[in-house]
Design an enzyme around this catalytic site. Structure first.
Site, PDB file in Angstrom:
ATOM      1  N   LYS A  14      -1.318  59.475 -12.330  1.00  0.00           N
ATOM      2  CA  LYS A  14      -1.228  59.072 -10.913  1.00  0.00           C
ATOM      3  C   LYS A  14       0.232  59.041 -10.443  1.00  0.00           C
ATOM      4  CE  LYS A  14      -3.333  55.134 -11.662  1.00  0.00           C
ATOM      5  NZ  LYS A  14      -3.706  55.145 -13.096  1.00  0.00           N
ATOM      6  N   ARG A  89      -7.660  48.766  -7.346  1.00  0.00           N
ATOM      7  CA  ARG A  89      -8.116  48.801  -8.738  1.00  0.00           C
ATOM      8  C   ARG A  89      -9.329  47.914  -8.956  1.00  0.00           C
ATOM      9  NH1 ARG A  89      -2.912  50.568 -11.144  1.00  0.00           N
ATOM     10  NH2 ARG A  89      -3.194  50.996 -13.340  1.00  0.00           N
ATOM     11  N   ARG A 128       4.835  57.834 -23.981  1.00  0.00           N
ATOM     12  CA  ARG A 128       5.713  57.291 -22.936  1.00  0.00           C
ATOM     13  C   ARG A 128       6.358  55.991 -23.411  1.00  0.00           C
ATOM     14  NH1 ARG A 128       3.354  55.832 -17.130  1.00  0.00           N
ATOM     15  NH2 ARG A 128       2.394  54.165 -18.326  1.00  0.00           N
ATOM     16  N   ARG A 134       8.427  50.528 -21.890  1.00  0.00           N
ATOM     17  CA  ARG A 134       7.489  49.699 -21.115  1.00  0.00           C
ATOM     18  C   ARG A 134       6.699  48.800 -22.046  1.00  0.00           C
ATOM     19  NH1 ARG A 134       4.227  52.577 -16.231  1.00  0.00           N
ATOM     20  NH2 ARG A 134       2.602  51.163 -16.967  1.00  0.00           N
ATOM     21  N   ARG A 145      -6.037  47.984 -21.539  1.00  0.00           N
ATOM     22  CA  ARG A 145      -5.936  48.495 -20.161  1.00  0.00           C
ATOM     23  C   ARG A 145      -7.094  49.441 -19.863  1.00  0.00           C
ATOM     24  NH1 ARG A 145      -0.053  50.825 -20.311  1.00  0.00           N
ATOM     25  NH2 ARG A 145      -0.569  51.666 -18.269  1.00  0.00           N
TER      26      ARG A 145
END
Ligand code: B4P
Length: 194
Positions: A14, A89, A128, A134, A145
């Site tokens: 996204k 969401r 990532r 992160r 998640r």
């Protein structure tokens, strides 16, 4: 005004695709993930609260996120349109967004749902995490998640499908191939600026 939602599970691309859409169609980008991470990095009261949820792979409470969105829309009264990235969401957020836009005499025109196999999502996000640092990109939190996505976010696709606004797009090709598929849908509403 043209308003687009980019929808999909964590790691479906996204954020990646939003950047390309923003520069091609000059839409105002609203990413709740980026807004929340900004609050976290500035140690604001909202950020300190949000971090507790994000670090566990859980969604941040609806009222926090909806409040942020309203302010962002008001800050760009002359926008050509908005791209909502990672929002809504939950069904509550979707209903709140509809009301907010109705109040501003506009609506959501198109919802593009990126579809990527779960194994690819995990690989992308773990990779990532290695470079981004992160705190929510490690395998344990990523799995949570994805669970949270199935439980709370997937129903949002049904909500927009019921309104005849949902288009499903494969998101497991290269970044450029995926972008080409997305533009085919967007071009029915809006021409590229560049
Ligand atoms: P987000 O920031 O929205 O992040 P995301 O879902 O993980 O990522 P996205 O789908 O944007 O993937 P990306 O392009 O980066 O959310 C983070 C957290 O914030 C949530 O868990 C939640 O706690 C909170 N939150 C955010 N919004 C909320 C809301 N509305 N309500 C409540 N809580 C909220 O791509 C991922 C990786 O894949 C990148 O490394 C990228 O380079 C790679 N990639 C992309 N496309 C690829 C392709 N085609 N091929 C190969 N790799 C690709």
């Amino acid at each position: 005004m043209f308003n687009l939602i980019l929808f999909g599970p964590p790691g479906s691309g996204k954020g990646t695709q939003s950047e390309k859409i923003v520069s091609t169609y000059q839409l105002q980008h609203i990413s709740t993930g980026d807004l929340l991470r900004d609050e976290v990095s500035r140690h604001t009261p909202l950020g300190i609260e949000a971090k507790k949820f994000m670090d566990q792979g859980m969604l941040v409470p609806d009222e926090v996120v909806i409040g942020m969105i309203s302010g962002k829309i008001d800050a760009s009264p002359d926008a050509r349109g908005f791209i909502f990235d990672g929002f809504p969401r939950t069904s509550n957020q979707a209903e709140a967004l509809d009301k907010l836009l109705e109040f501003k005499n506009t609506t959501i025109h198109l919802v593009l749902a990126l579809e990527v196999p779960e194994n690819d999502l995990i690989t992308r996000l773990v990779n990532r995490g290695i470079t981004s640092g992160r705190s929510d990109d490690n395998e344990e939190v990523i799995t949570k998640r994805i669970k949270e996505y199935h439980a709370k976010t997937e129903p949002v696709a049904k909500y927009y499908n019921g309104q005849g606004k949902l288009e499903r797009v494969p998101g497991n090709n290269t970044i450029d191939q995926t972008f080409q598929l997305l533009t085919k849908h967007i071009n029915k509403y809006l021409l590229p600026v560049a």
